[in-house]
Each structure stands twice: as structure tokens, then as C-alpha cells.
Design an enzyme around this catalytic site. Structure first.
Site, PDB file in Angstrom:
ATOM      1  N   ASN A 212      -5.247  -9.425  -0.193  1.00  0.00           N
ATOM      2  CA  ASN A 212      -5.245  -8.066  -0.733  1.00  0.00           C
ATOM      3  C   ASN A 212      -4.519  -7.958  -2.079  1.00  0.00           C
ATOM      4  O   ASN A 212      -4.379  -6.856  -2.617  1.00  0.00           O
ATOM      5  CB  ASN A 212      -4.632  -7.077   0.270  1.00  0.00           C
ATOM      6  CG  ASN A 212      -3.177  -7.385   0.613  1.00  0.00           C
ATOM      7  OD1 ASN A 212      -2.562  -8.286   0.043  1.00  0.00           O
ATOM      8  ND2 ASN A 212      -2.633  -6.635   1.559  1.00  0.00           N
ATOM      9  N   LYS A 213      -4.083  -9.089  -2.637  1.00  0.00           N
ATOM     10  CA  LYS A 213      -3.404  -9.060  -3.924  1.00  0.00           C
ATOM     11  C   LYS A 213      -4.413  -9.124  -5.073  1.00  0.00           C
ATOM     12  O   LYS A 213      -5.565  -9.497  -4.896  1.00  0.00           O
ATOM     13  CB  LYS A 213      -2.419 -10.238  -4.025  1.00  0.00           C
ATOM     14  CG  LYS A 213      -1.361 -10.262  -2.930  1.00  0.00           C
ATOM     15  CD  LYS A 213      -0.522  -8.994  -2.913  1.00  0.00           C
ATOM     16  CE  LYS A 213       0.738  -9.118  -2.064  1.00  0.00           C
ATOM     17  NZ  LYS A 213       0.479  -9.269  -0.625  1.00  0.00           N
ATOM     18  N   HIS A 214      -3.963  -8.765  -6.276  1.00  0.00           N
ATOM     19  CA  HIS A 214      -4.845  -8.810  -7.454  1.00  0.00           C
ATOM     20  C   HIS A 214      -5.413 -10.211  -7.667  1.00  0.00           C
ATOM     21  O   HIS A 214      -6.554 -10.363  -8.096  1.00  0.00           O
ATOM     22  CB  HIS A 214      -4.063  -8.403  -8.718  1.00  0.00           C
ATOM     23  CG  HIS A 214      -3.828  -6.929  -8.833  1.00  0.00           C
ATOM     24  ND1 HIS A 214      -3.692  -6.104  -7.751  1.00  0.00           N
ATOM     25  CD2 HIS A 214      -3.714  -6.122  -9.931  1.00  0.00           C
ATOM     26  CE1 HIS A 214      -3.487  -4.859  -8.172  1.00  0.00           C
ATOM     27  NE2 HIS A 214      -3.500  -4.849  -9.484  1.00  0.00           N
TER      28      HIS A 214
ATOM     29  N   TYR B 123      -1.953 -13.419  -1.111  1.00  0.00           N
ATOM     30  CA  TYR B 123      -2.683 -12.986   0.081  1.00  0.00           C
ATOM     31  C   TYR B 123      -3.971 -12.268  -0.367  1.00  0.00           C
ATOM     32  O   TYR B 123      -4.044 -11.780  -1.503  1.00  0.00           O
ATOM     33  CB  TYR B 123      -1.774 -12.060   0.900  1.00  0.00           C
ATOM     34  CG  TYR B 123      -2.296 -11.694   2.251  1.00  0.00           C
ATOM     35  CD1 TYR B 123      -2.377 -12.632   3.276  1.00  0.00           C
ATOM     36  CD2 TYR B 123      -2.721 -10.387   2.529  1.00  0.00           C
ATOM     37  CE1 TYR B 123      -2.867 -12.299   4.526  1.00  0.00           C
ATOM     38  CE2 TYR B 123      -3.207 -10.043   3.769  1.00  0.00           C
ATOM     39  CZ  TYR B 123      -3.282 -10.999   4.768  1.00  0.00           C
ATOM     40  OH  TYR B 123      -3.783 -10.662   5.999  1.00  0.00           O
TER      41      TYR B 123
END
Length: 372
Positions: free
Chosen positions: A183-185, A181
Site C-alpha cells: 500500500n506504499k507509493h 509494503y
């Protein structure tokens, strides 16, 4: 004046555009194409696994993992009360029963000391979810699983690039899952990955993601599968992001240390631990929990910060308090006080990879203002 500081903004200034243009130029834009295999292989290698199976998001990665392990009606899976609903939903959709444990009050992960008391003859697996920045105590989990003959599902969605005692998160247990998603790294917009060392589980997951077609006769089906496929364009994004994972981890840790340095003497707030004996915090998000001395809850705090153009997001809401599960008759009379408290008093601050150093100063000043 400044614009709204978003809770998350990804960095997409590597090879993303180059690889996406290659997809368009070659016409490989669907769920077939060379970037999918490359992303699967490199992601699996990064976490020390033999096989990677790219899917359309992290939630369906959990669905496929549960089904591939043969978990079904009447089976029980022990999992944290404090996590995203996808974890419990995958168990419930398979006809199994989620069995909850409370959180550790310091790092907000599942309290592994509570697991063994929840094991019954129907227990088939433990679902580990690494929350926010520090990993679950995997040594304890694996010892319990080995002792009782249980499968282990590791949800590594929030900790790309993290390690536990030097071993990559995503390398533990029978099967592990990731989310990509925004907002993930590592992001692919939407997307997920299943990784495992079992050829049998890998083949089962590949079949499940692709409607359970059989090689001998494509449109003949012996099982009901799903369309969980990732597109070549998503995989192209993921590959470009994976190339920079170490850089992204460094950015996140620098961000976390700056937040901590400014807020560590601020009364009324609990900060995430910088490390524990097993890992250094990876700060997927920079979460905070209001002390009981603060006369308002997280919802009010977020509204106050929002009026100051600071983006925030609430903590997860506990599984036993989810209306959808209560309607199903799940978790009746159960209470998990740590999960309940941090859900009501916890939220996270702007933590995206594109966050500017100066923005952190602005955010911390605003936090101090609402608390003081």
C-alpha cells in the site's frame, strides 16, 4: 452493480515485469544480484542520503536502526502514541523503553510541543513517524535533539516522495527508514530500506541484516545478527516503482483533491488538511475522522461501508492501549486523549494508486449516505 472497491491496489504497469524477467533469465533471484545495489543507490540519492541498505521489510529496518545506534537496556526513546506497533516493538526488543507523546488533532502526527517535557537523563533518541500525508515539524524536532544531544530516527515509511520545506522526507536525523509494503507509493511486495549519511551506521546495518558475517572468515561471528536481507527480485520491483515515484505522487495528490472537493461540505467528518506551512499533503491514504456528533464509531462506519462494497481500513491503535505492552507493564496509567479519539473515530477510504476516478464518486456517495 460494481465490484468491491478495494482499500488499496498498486500500479505495476511499468518496468516491473521486464526487470523481474531479467532476474529469472540471469538466475539472480536471491539476496545477491545487481538490482539490490542499484535500488539502494537510487533510493538513497532520491532522498539525499549517502547510503542505502535494503532489508526485508520496514519493521526490521526499524530494528536495525535502533541496534545500529547502540540503543539498549534502560535507554528511552520518545515516539508518538499513535503509530504502527513496529515502531515501539523495535525499541522494546532492544531492551529500551518507548516514551509516548500524544497526537496533533489536525494532522495526526506527534505533537512536538510535548517532546521536551518527556526528556530524562535516560533519553537517547527521538523516533519521528510521519503519519499518513503530512510530515512532522522537523525543524522543532531537530532543534530539540541538538539542544539535548539526542539521536533522531526518522520513520518515513508512509511518505515516499514527500518533502519538508523542500527537503526530502527521509533525509533528516541520524538514520531514516522506509517500508515498501503493497500500500506504499513504492512497493516491493514486502521490503524496506534504511538510509543514512553515516558510513559507520551503514556498515553496522549491513552487518546486522546479514547475520553479522565477518569478511575475514564468513561463518565466524562476533555478534548476533539477523537475516533481514531483501531479494534481487524485490529490488527489481522497487527500482521499477522508484522510476515512477513523481507520477505516483501526482496521482495521489489528484486523488486527495478529488476526495476533498466532494466531501469538504459533508457534515460530521474531519478531512485531512490539504497542506500546512511546510508541505502539501501527499495522501498516502485518505483518512477521515468522525465528528463526535455522529452516533457511531469508525468500526460501525466501516461495517456500513463494507456492506456497500467499499473497502476501508482502521486507523492505528495507540501504543499505550496495546494488550501486549500492557502485559509487560508498560504505560500504566497513561492516557493520550487525541490518539485515543482518532483511533476510535478514524479510518481511511480507498486510496490505492490504481483507484479509478469514478470509484471516488461512488465512495463519497456511500460516505454521505451513512453519515446522513
Amino acid at each position: 452493480m460494481f465490484d468491491m472497491i478495494p482499500v488499496n491496489e498498486p500500479l505495476l504497469n511499468g518496468n516491473e515485469k521486464k526487470y523481474l524477467n531479467e532476474c529469472i533469465d540471469t538466475g539472480w533471484i536471491s539476496s545477491e544480484g545487481p538490482f539490490i545495489k542499484a535500488f539502494e543507490e537510487k533510493m538513497a540519492a532520491r532522498v539525499g542520503r549517502k547510503y542505502g541498505i535494503a532489508v526485508s521489510n520496514g519493521s526490521v529496518a526499524l530494528d536495525a536502526a535502533i541496534l545500529a545506534l547502540g540503543i539498549g537496556k534502560g535507554d528511552e526513546v520518545i515516539m508518538p502514541a499513535f503509530t504502527i506497533i513496529s515502531c515501539a516493538a523495535a525499541i522494546v526488543r532492544a531492551g529500551a523503553v518507548p516514551v509516548l507523546v500524544d497526537s496533533d488533532p489536525e494532522d495526526w502526527n506527534m505533537d512536538v510541543t510535548q517532546i521536551e517535557a518527556k526528556i530524562t537523563p535516560n533519553t537517547k533518541a527521538i523516533m519521528v513517524v510521519h503519519i499518513y500525508g503530512l510530515p512532522v515539524n522537523m525543524k522543532a524536532v531537530m532543534e530539540i535533539a541538538d539542544k539535548h544531544g539526542l539521536r533522531v530516527i526518522e520513520d518515513a515509511a508512509e511518505q515516499h516522495g514527500q518533502t519538508y520545506n523542500g527537503k526530502p522526507i527521509g533525509s533528516f536525523g541520524d538514520i531514516s527508514t522506509f517500508s515498501f509494503y503493497p500500500n506504499k507509493h513504492i512497493t516491493t511486495g514486502e521490503g524496506g530500506m534504511i538510509v543514512t549519511d553515516s558510513e559507520e551506521l551503514a556498515e553496522k546495518c549491513r552487518s546486522l541484516r546479514n547475520l553479522c558475517f565477518i569478511p575475514e572468515k564468513r561463518f565466524l561471528h562476533h555478534e548476533l545478527g539477523h537475516n533481514f536481507r531483501m531479494t534481487n527480485m524485490q529490488a527489481a520491483l522497487g527500482l521499477a516503482q522508484l522510476e515512477r515515484l513523481d507520477e505516483f505522487v501526482s496521482i495521489k495528490r489528484t486523488m486527495g483533491k478529488k476526495y476533498t472537493g466532494i466531501l469538504k461540505n459533508q457534515p460530521g467528518i474531519q478531512l485531512p488538511p490539504e497542506s500546512n506551512e511546510d508541505a502539501e499533503n501527499i495522501y498516502w491514504v485518505f483518512g477521515v475522522v468522525l465528528d463526535d456528533s455522529i452516533p457511531f464509531d469508525a468500526e460501525t462506519a466501516m461495517k456500513k461501508l463494507g456492506s456497500m462494497k467499499i473497502g476501508t481500513r482502521p486507523f492505528f491503535w495507540p501504543m499505550h492501549e496495546q494488550p501486549v505492552f500492557q502485559k509487560m507493564g508498560l504505560f500504566a496509567g497513561e492516557s493520550y486523549p487525541i490518539a485515543e479519539r482518532i483511533a476510535r473515530r478514524g479510518f481511511y477510504l480507498p486510496s490505492g494508486l490504481a483507484l479509478k476516478t469514478g470509484d471516488i464518486d461512488i465512495v463519497c456517495k456511500a460516505v454521505a449516505e451513512i453519515l446522513n
